[in-house]
Design a protein around this motif. Structure first.
Motif, mmCIF file in Angstrom:
data_model
loop_
_atom_site.group_PDB
_atom_site.id
_atom_site.type_symbol
_atom_site.label_atom_id
_atom_site.label_comp_id
_atom_site.label_asym_id
_atom_site.label_seq_id
_atom_site.Cartn_x
_atom_site.Cartn_y
_atom_site.Cartn_z
ATOM 1 N N LEU B 299 -58.790 -107.733 69.411
ATOM 2 C CA LEU B 299 -57.746 -108.688 69.796
ATOM 3 C C LEU B 299 -56.348 -108.113 69.589
ATOM 4 C CD1 LEU B 299 -59.235 -111.924 68.161
ATOM 5 C CD2 LEU B 299 -59.155 -111.355 70.593
ATOM 6 N N HIS B 300 -56.306 -107.016 68.873
ATOM 7 C CA HIS B 300 -54.986 -106.494 68.486
ATOM 8 C C HIS B 300 -54.215 -105.962 69.692
ATOM 9 C CE1 HIS B 300 -56.381 -102.309 68.871
ATOM 10 N NE2 HIS B 300 -57.509 -102.731 68.324
ATOM 11 N N GLN B 301 -52.903 -105.905 69.527
ATOM 12 C CA GLN B 301 -52.052 -105.333 70.570
ATOM 13 C C GLN B 301 -52.216 -103.818 70.583
ATOM 14 O OE1 GLN B 301 -48.169 -106.948 69.337
ATOM 15 N NE2 GLN B 301 -48.188 -107.992 71.299
ATOM 16 N N ARG B 302 -51.726 -103.218 71.634
ATOM 17 C CA ARG B 302 -51.770 -101.757 71.709
ATOM 18 C C ARG B 302 -50.398 -101.205 72.042
ATOM 19 N NH1 ARG B 302 -56.944 -100.067 75.165
ATOM 20 N NH2 ARG B 302 -55.955 -98.054 74.871
ATOM 21 N N LEU B 303 -50.163 -100.013 71.527
ATOM 22 C CA LEU B 303 -48.913 -99.326 71.831
ATOM 23 C C LEU B 303 -49.166 -98.397 73.021
ATOM 24 C CD1 LEU B 303 -46.022 -98.996 70.271
ATOM 25 C CD2 LEU B 303 -46.852 -96.687 69.940
ATOM 26 N N VAL B 304 -48.351 -98.533 74.042
ATOM 27 C CA VAL B 304 -48.555 -97.720 75.250
ATOM 28 C C VAL B 304 -47.247 -97.068 75.673
ATOM 29 C CG1 VAL B 304 -50.425 -99.195 76.111
ATOM 30 C CG2 VAL B 304 -48.058 -99.668 76.815
ATOM 31 N N GLY B 305 -47.387 -96.075 76.523
ATOM 32 C CA GLY B 305 -46.223 -95.483 77.168
ATOM 33 C C GLY B 305 -45.951 -96.200 78.478
ATOM 34 N N ILE B 306 -44.692 -96.415 78.793
ATOM 35 C CA ILE B 306 -44.324 -97.007 80.085
ATOM 36 C C ILE B 306 -43.251 -96.129 80.716
ATOM 37 C CG2 ILE B 306 -43.337 -99.020 81.276
ATOM 38 C CD1 ILE B 306 -44.421 -100.775 79.061
ATOM 39 N N MET B 307 -43.510 -95.731 81.962
ATOM 40 C CA MET B 307 -42.496 -94.986 82.690
ATOM 41 C C MET B 307 -41.793 -95.959 83.627
ATOM 42 S SD MET B 307 -42.863 -91.322 84.582
ATOM 43 C CE MET B 307 -43.514 -90.546 83.122
ATOM 44 N N LEU B 308 -40.453 -95.921 83.621
ATOM 45 C CA LEU B 308 -39.696 -96.866 84.437
ATOM 46 C C LEU B 308 -39.413 -96.273 85.804
ATOM 47 C CD1 LEU B 308 -39.238 -97.848 81.471
ATOM 48 C CD2 LEU B 308 -37.082 -98.796 82.281
ATOM 49 N N SER B 352 -44.591 -115.952 83.353
ATOM 50 C CA SER B 352 -43.721 -114.843 83.002
ATOM 51 C C SER B 352 -43.457 -114.860 81.503
ATOM 52 C CB SER B 352 -42.429 -114.896 83.809
ATOM 53 O OG SER B 352 -41.850 -116.157 83.646
ATOM 54 N N GLU B 353 -44.440 -115.351 80.764
ATOM 55 C CA GLU B 353 -44.351 -115.271 79.306
ATOM 56 C C GLU B 353 -44.426 -113.804 78.898
ATOM 57 O OE1 GLU B 353 -44.174 -117.744 76.735
ATOM 58 O OE2 GLU B 353 -43.338 -118.688 78.529
ATOM 59 N N PRO B 354 -43.580 -113.381 77.958
ATOM 60 C CA PRO B 354 -43.641 -111.973 77.547
ATOM 61 C C PRO B 354 -45.023 -111.623 77.011
ATOM 62 C CG PRO B 354 -41.700 -113.053 76.649
ATOM 63 C CD PRO B 354 -42.537 -114.124 77.263
ATOM 64 N N ILE B 355 -45.463 -110.416 77.335
ATOM 65 C CA ILE B 355 -46.754 -109.942 76.833
ATOM 66 C C ILE B 355 -46.552 -108.764 75.884
ATOM 67 C CG2 ILE B 355 -48.109 -110.766 78.781
ATOM 68 C CD1 ILE B 355 -47.757 -107.301 79.171
ATOM 69 N N GLY B 356 -45.306 -108.471 75.571
ATOM 70 C CA GLY B 356 -45.063 -107.375 74.642
ATOM 71 C C GLY B 356 -43.589 -107.047 74.523
ATOM 72 N N THR B 357 -43.308 -106.028 73.732
ATOM 73 C CA THR B 357 -41.930 -105.652 73.422
ATOM 74 C C THR B 357 -41.793 -104.131 73.389
ATOM 75 O OG1 THR B 357 -41.863 -107.581 71.968
ATOM 76 C CG2 THR B 357 -40.073 -106.013 71.741
ATOM 77 N N VAL B 358 -40.675 -103.653 73.895
ATOM 78 C CA VAL B 358 -40.382 -102.219 73.815
ATOM 79 C C VAL B 358 -40.028 -101.865 72.369
ATOM 80 C CG1 VAL B 358 -38.713 -100.430 74.506
ATOM 81 C CG2 VAL B 358 -39.638 -102.019 76.214
ATOM 82 N N THR B 359 -40.648 -100.800 71.848
ATOM 83 C CA THR B 359 -40.328 -100.350 70.491
ATOM 84 C C THR B 359 -39.359 -99.166 70.510
ATOM 85 O OG1 THR B 359 -42.300 -98.944 70.453
ATOM 86 C CG2 THR B 359 -42.531 -101.170 69.569
ATOM 87 N N LEU B 367 -37.976 -85.217 82.206
ATOM 88 C CA LEU B 367 -38.565 -85.868 83.376
ATOM 89 C C LEU B 367 -37.508 -86.532 84.251
ATOM 90 C CD1 LEU B 367 -41.518 -87.501 81.425
ATOM 91 C CD2 LEU B 367 -41.681 -85.530 82.943
ATOM 92 N N GLU B 368 -36.309 -86.667 83.716
ATOM 93 C CA GLU B 368 -35.196 -87.339 84.397
ATOM 94 C C GLU B 368 -35.579 -88.747 84.840
ATOM 95 O OE1 GLU B 368 -33.958 -84.354 87.308
ATOM 96 O OE2 GLU B 368 -32.384 -83.779 85.897
ATOM 97 N N LYS B 369 -36.289 -89.428 83.957
ATOM 98 C CA LYS B 369 -36.669 -90.826 84.176
ATOM 99 C C LYS B 369 -36.548 -91.543 82.851
ATOM 100 C CE LYS B 369 -40.286 -90.276 87.671
ATOM 101 N NZ LYS B 369 -40.537 -91.443 88.469
ATOM 102 N N ALA B 370 -36.414 -92.855 82.921
ATOM 103 C CA ALA B 370 -36.433 -93.629 81.679
ATOM 104 C C ALA B 370 -37.881 -93.819 81.244
ATOM 105 C CB ALA B 370 -35.762 -94.970 81.885
ATOM 106 N N ILE B 371 -38.116 -93.705 79.935
ATOM 107 C CA ILE B 371 -39.455 -93.879 79.375
ATOM 108 C C ILE B 371 -39.363 -94.811 78.171
ATOM 109 C CG2 ILE B 371 -40.421 -91.692 80.192
ATOM 110 C CD1 ILE B 371 -39.795 -90.444 77.479
ATOM 111 N N ALA B 372 -40.491 -95.412 77.835
ATOM 112 C CA ALA B 372 -40.485 -96.341 76.704
ATOM 113 C C ALA B 372 -41.852 -96.347 76.038
ATOM 114 C CB ALA B 372 -40.137 -97.750 77.185
ATOM 115 N N LEU B 373 -41.854 -96.657 74.755
ATOM 116 C CA LEU B 373 -43.080 -97.043 74.064
ATOM 117 C C LEU B 373 -42.994 -98.551 73.883
ATOM 118 C CD1 LEU B 373 -43.383 -94.304 71.260
ATOM 119 C CD2 LEU B 373 -44.607 -94.409 73.438
#
Lengths: 126, 408
Positions: B299-308, B352-359, B367-373
């Motif tokens: 049930l726990h959340q997961r930390l992922v990479g997101i490329m914008l 559109s309830e939030p499902i997570g937060t950028v850390t 990469l010349e792109k925005a990235i996030a965990l």
């Protein structure tokens, strides 16, 4: 020590304003670009946008943070610096000339007088 | 607080900022982007003396230490190190750290700057005696980048090339003063014969926080300035420049490495931080019961990479929203294939309830792109899932991306 050229007006939010006839050209100050560090994206207003004092009119993103660009006075955007789309680093390299952000037609050019003189802005930075 | 290299940073025109109580360079006159590229293409040197050094001595103490680590430190040989998490009773990460096996019954732990006191108290509480906080006496320099071995071998000899990842060796200091340091090029393999505290040695460790090859040099404070300056003198021809915390952050983020106090903040487990690989289940450790439960319940959340996509950077705290505009519900099954964990309820897809937060979030200079965990509902954690990131009034499109962002 930040560069604060004479002949410009300044805001407390670290924008500079240069009067050019009945228009003004604006950008962010040397202090602001130095605090931001390397700029990577600039979100510009659109030509024709009405702008309101102290309301965000653009965004500067750096490798350190995101910062709003605030409108110094009321008016309308008549020109934007499209070069910043591909070369946002102009803000770091030449913030008072090639790194300008927009040209505004002020609702009242007299509003410029209310902005900070270079001396007052320098005091603010101290 | 200041590291022994504070005045060297001033001389190099560093912009100094308060980092957890330490005045540290965020960048030097070259700027964050050029510093970042120097490490990816040549070499950079970092002052990481704000990090801690805690020595744990004794057989019983070593066994107690094993019970504080998610990873298994008992099976490694002297001269090797291991990345581990230290959890509290609730299974939350107190800190991530590297533990070096310096003797049969001796370990060196290197906690993060902001965690030294927390970790020291935790060790004192759980290991009765034999815990010695040496942080105020030691400095650490990291030399990272493809040219790092060429540069270091000119000072330490060719043997340094053979140390390898997560291994370390020692070198004797022959003489030192404020201007110069002379180092014996004979590599010394760690053993019980070496007293880490007493002997005048430099520890050279095959570790780093950049994804590049490189070494971290743990040294007594009096060696910091002469070694820093010697590295510049020797390394300048290979493009070595000083690197501040700004580029340290962009470099580690491209690799998906966690930042203590940012990507975990005292309430997240290793499983919620993309670090199940740091957990060795066949030994007992504090917090294990919570992790076992999380693993079973899924049930726990997961930390992922997101490329914008497009322009704009999502910063820490930005909210993650589920994808919208899936008009045909059957499409939703394509978006989220049935897995053992189940596909998300329809209501989630259209809300559109939030499902997570950028850390962590920044621009990737490589990469010349925005990235996030981001820490998100595990239903959305599959690579390729499209999500929306909301930063104040702005919204960005992003896609869940397998880590590291920078494939090497």
């Amino acid at each position: 020590m930040s560069n604060v050229p004479d002949g410009l007006k300044y805001t407390e939010k670290h924008e500079w304003v240069k009067v050019e006839g009945d228009l003004i050209r604006i950008g962010i100050t040397d202090y602001a670009q130095s605090e931001l560090t390397d700029v990577v994206y600039v979100e510009l207003p659109s030509v024709g946008d009405d702008i309101t004092p102290d309301v965000e009119m653009g965004i500067v993103e750096s490798v350190k943070s995101t910062s709003d660009v605030f409108s110094p006075i009321a008016g309308e955007v008549v020109e934007i610096n499209g070069d910043l789309e591909d070369t946002p680093e102009l803000i770091n390299e030449d913030c008072y000339a090639k790194g300008w952000i927009a040209i505004i037609k002020p609702a009242d050019i007299g509003d410029v007088e209310k902005l900070l003189s270079p001396e007052r802005y320098k005091e603010l930075l101290d | 607080m200041k590291t022994p290299l504070y005045h060297e940073h001033e001389k190099l025109d560093a912009k100094l900022v308060d980092f957890h109580g330490w005045m540290m360079p965020i960048q030097y006159s070259t700027g964050i982007l050029k510093e970042h590229h120097a490490v990816r293409t040549a070499a950079g040197i970092f002052d990481v003396s704000h990090m801690g050094e805690i020595l744990i001595n004794g057989g019983a103490q070593s066994r107690s230490l094993q019970k504080l680590c998610t990873n298994d430190i008992s099976t490694i040989n002297i001269g090797k190190s291991v990345y581990t998490h230290i959890l509290n009773e609730k299974g939350a990460i107190i800190d991530d750290t590297i533990v070096f096996k310096t003797g049969d019954e001796q370990y060196l732990m290197v906690p993060n700057a902001a965690s030294i006191d927390k970790i020291h108290s935790w060790l004192n509480k759980n290991i009765s005696e034999g815990v010695n906080n040496l942080s105020n006496s030691y400095s650490c320099l990291a030399v990272q980048g493809p040219k790092s071995a060429d540069i270091l071998s000119k000072i330490f000899g060719q043997g340094i090339r053979d140390i390898g990842r997560f291994k370390f060796a020692y070198y004797n200091v022959i003489s030192t003063n404020s201007d110069n340091i002379e180092i014996d090029k004979d590599i010394i393999l760690p053993s019980n014969d070496i007293d880490f505290e007493v002997d005048d040695i430099i520890t050279v460790s095959g570790t780093g926080y950049t994804g590049e090859e490189g070494m971290e040099l743990i040294i007594k404070n009096e060696h910091a300035v002469p070694l820093w300056n010697l590295l510049f003198k020797i390394g300048a021809g290979d493009g070595l420049i000083p690197i501040g915390l700004g580029a340290r952050d962009t470099l580690r983020l491209e690799m998906g490495y966690l930042l203590s106090g940012t990507d975990f903040t005292g309430s997240h487990s290793s499983l919620e931080s993309n670090c199940s690989w740091v957990v060795k289940w066949d030994h007992d450790f504090i917090g294990k019961d919570v992790l076992v439960k999380q693993k079973e319940e899924k049930l726990h959340q997961r930390l992922v990479g997101i490329m914008l996509e497009g322009k704009g950077v999502a910063r820490p705290g930005a909210q993650i929203l589920p994808p919208i505009g899936i008009a045909d519900p059957s499409q939703a099954d394509n978006q989220f294939p049935q897995e053992t964990e189940g596909s998300p309820p329809r209501s989630d897809i259209f809300s559109s309830e939030p499902i997570g937060t950028v850390t962590s979030g920044n621009f990737s200079p490589s990469l010349e792109k925005a990235i996030a965990l981001a820490r998100i509902d595990r239903k959305y954690a599959k690579a390729g899932t499209e999500l929306i990131l909301q930063q104040g009034k702005r919204k960005f499109n992003g896609i869940v991306t397998r880590l590291p962002f920078l494939k090497k």
